[in-house]
Design an enzyme around this catalytic site. Structure first.
Site, PDB file in Angstrom:
ATOM      1  N   HIS A   1      33.381  46.366  40.832  1.00 15.45           N
ATOM      2  CA  HIS A   1      33.845  45.276  39.974  1.00 15.45           C
ATOM      3  C   HIS A   1      34.746  44.377  40.808  1.00 15.45           C
ATOM      4  CE1 HIS A   1      33.995  43.723  35.895  1.00 15.45           C
ATOM      5  NE2 HIS A   1      35.292  43.499  36.042  1.00 15.45           N
TER       6      HIS A   1
ATOM      7  N   SER B   1      34.602  35.215  36.275  1.00 21.47           N
ATOM      8  CA  SER B   1      34.538  36.598  36.744  1.00 21.47           C
ATOM      9  C   SER B   1      34.894  37.556  35.627  1.00 21.47           C
ATOM     10  CB  SER B   1      35.519  36.778  37.916  1.00 21.47           C
ATOM     11  OG  SER B   1      35.632  38.129  38.289  1.00 21.47           O
ATOM     12  N   SER B   2      34.075  38.576  35.405  1.00 25.48           N
ATOM     13  CA  SER B   2      34.335  39.617  34.406  1.00 25.48           C
ATOM     14  C   SER B   2      34.466  38.983  33.013  1.00 25.48           C
ATOM     15  CB  SER B   2      35.589  40.413  34.797  1.00 25.48           C
ATOM     16  OG  SER B   2      35.684  41.602  34.040  1.00 25.48           O
ATOM     17  N   SER B   3      35.634  39.003  32.398  1.00 25.67           N
ATOM     18  CA  SER B   3      35.786  38.343  31.099  1.00 25.67           C
ATOM     19  C   SER B   3      35.377  36.878  31.184  1.00 25.67           C
ATOM     20  CB  SER B   3      37.241  38.454  30.623  1.00 25.67           C
ATOM     21  OG  SER B   3      37.441  37.748  29.428  1.00 25.67           O
TER      22      SER B   3
END
Length: 439
Positions: free
Chosen positions: A291, A150-152
């Site tokens: 996000h 997720s994300s990074s």
């Protein structure tokens, strides 16, 4: 200005944490998250945790699940659904913890020169070491290794697939960016061009970035699933298309999808299949989401995309030495579930409603219904469950509101499909791996 910037940083960090999702309650298992303090070469100085389910085959698949900025491996373990899916399907889950500060806390290094080279150092080498350790210590199958995050962690997912296409078989990137999007550390969020909203390279440029990592590589590339919320401004939604352009170019496919559908409300999916019909790329646009991915049910869709949704069975300690001389000719008279199908067909289309009844004595908390779709039928949309794949042996996974079935309770789910003449109902139902009666 400084106060405003600090507020933005704090908000972003909260959003990154929110991206871990709320996990479904897990059944009581003896297995627990274990930290490994010495797993091999670790130039990224990372921490490794691993989840090994109680019930697993001798050579289980390996899933590397990576957190967002400011998170941790244990946090992603607690806040996502991958461990409960590992309990169900018998695969190992590695939870790396990033230790390098950038942007909104500790993030996975996808910006440094070392991280962009195969075996160049930093976090990618550390993660590859973790995978090797899981193979040596727990018998993890090195031919069935998958990445997600997720994300990074979603950024590192695409990064690892570019660097190690011979190690990873597939990946699911939530709110990620294409490989080599970041020029350097200064380009990492919250500033920089990559996530500043103006990143726009050609498919050829994106594809070249992947190919130049290992110009001599001629093997099969890992399949990839991409997820992004349409209202994501921290990692702009526009980067989903940049990722699509990168990976379609790598696979030599058109940027025009071969199919599109809505597996469940708000999930708009595009698919790119190769000449053999194998889906190599999936892109999910989650309507209205910021996000905040993965949310409920998305980890299950990722695991299904990996091909890991065959339930594991505990090993038999004393197997019979000879098979029965007179095998039963009929199935057992009772089952823990019953499925009733109602099909409404027309021309080349149909809808099907499936009523699932818990006929057992114990409550069911979280379910997946597998069934065989008749030849020539393809699911184009569904309700009250998510469906994958769209044809053949399909698995329907409960929605957030209908995962619990008390003894005697029922729930109805349904789908719309096209057909080429066979408009029959599905067959061979199995709920959480247990065969169901029909009617």
């Amino acid at each position: 200005m400084k106060i405003k910037r600090r507020l933005l940083y704090a908000l972003a960090a909260l959003l990154a944490v929110a991206g871990l999702a709320v996990s479904a309650p897990r059944a009581a298992f003896a297995a627990s998250l274990v930290e490994v303090t010495s797993f091999g070469s670790n130039p990224g100085g990372m921490r490794m945790h691993i989840y090994v389910p109680d019930s697993r085959p001798a050579n289980p698949a390996i899933v590397v699940a990576m957190h967002g900025c400011g998170g941790s491996g244990p946090g992603f373990y607690s806040g996502s659904e991958f461990a409960s899916l590992a309990d169900r399907y018998g695969f190992l889950v590695i939870y790396p913890s990033a230790m390098q500060e950038a942007g909104f806390g500790k993030c996975f290094d996808t910006w440094s020169a070392a991280s962009k080279q195969r075996n160049g150092g930093s976090d990618p080498v550390s993660i590859a070491s973790m995978v090797a350790y899981a193979g040596q210590r727990y018998g993890g199958d090195q031919n069935r290794v998958y990445a997600t995050g997720s994300s990074s962690g979603g950024m590192m997912t695409q990064h690892m697939l570019a660097l190690y296409p011979d190690l990873f078989k597939a990946g699911a990137s939530f709110m990620g960016v294409p490989f080599n999007c970041f020029a350097n550390a200064a380009d990492y969020p919250p500033g920089g061009q990559c996530t500043g909203g103006s990143m726009n390279r050609t498919p050829q440029q994106w594809g070249d970035a992947v190919r130049q990592v290992n110009p001599g590589f001629s093997g099969a590339r890992p399949r990839i699933q991409l997820w992004h919320g349409t209202n994501d401004t921290l990692v702009p939604y526009s980067l989903l298309q940049e990722s699509v352009e990168q990976w379609t170019n790598v696979f030599g496919l058109s940027t025009t999808p071969t199919s599109s559908d809505t597996p469940q409300s708000g999930w708009n999916r595009r698919r790119w299949a190769d000449a053999t019909g194998t889906v190599q790329i999936e892109a999910y646009s989650i309507q209205g989401a910021g996000h905040s991915l993965p949310s409920s049910g998305m980890a299950a869709a990722a695991v299904a995309f990996f091909g890991l949704t065959t339930p594991t069975t505990p090993p038999t300690t004393t197997p019979p030495t000879t098979p029965p001389t007179t095998p039963p000719t009929t199935p057992p008279a009772t089952s823990a579930c019953r499925v009733t199908a109602a099909v409404n067909a027309w021309n080349n289309g149909l809808t099907a409603n499936l009523t699932i009844t818990n006929t057992g004595n114990a409550a069911i908390n979280g379910w997946q219904l597998a069934f065989d779709l008749p030849s020539g039928q393809t699911i184009t949309g569904g309700w009250s469950a998510s469906y994958a794949p769209a044809s053949g042996r399909v698995t329907a996974t409960n929605a957030g509101y209908n995962g619990s079935l008390a003894p005697g309770a029922s729930t109805t789910v349904g789908f719309q499909a096209t057909h080429s003449g066979n408009n029959g109902a599905p067959t061979a139902y199995a709920l959480n791996g247990s065969a169901c009666t029909t009617g």
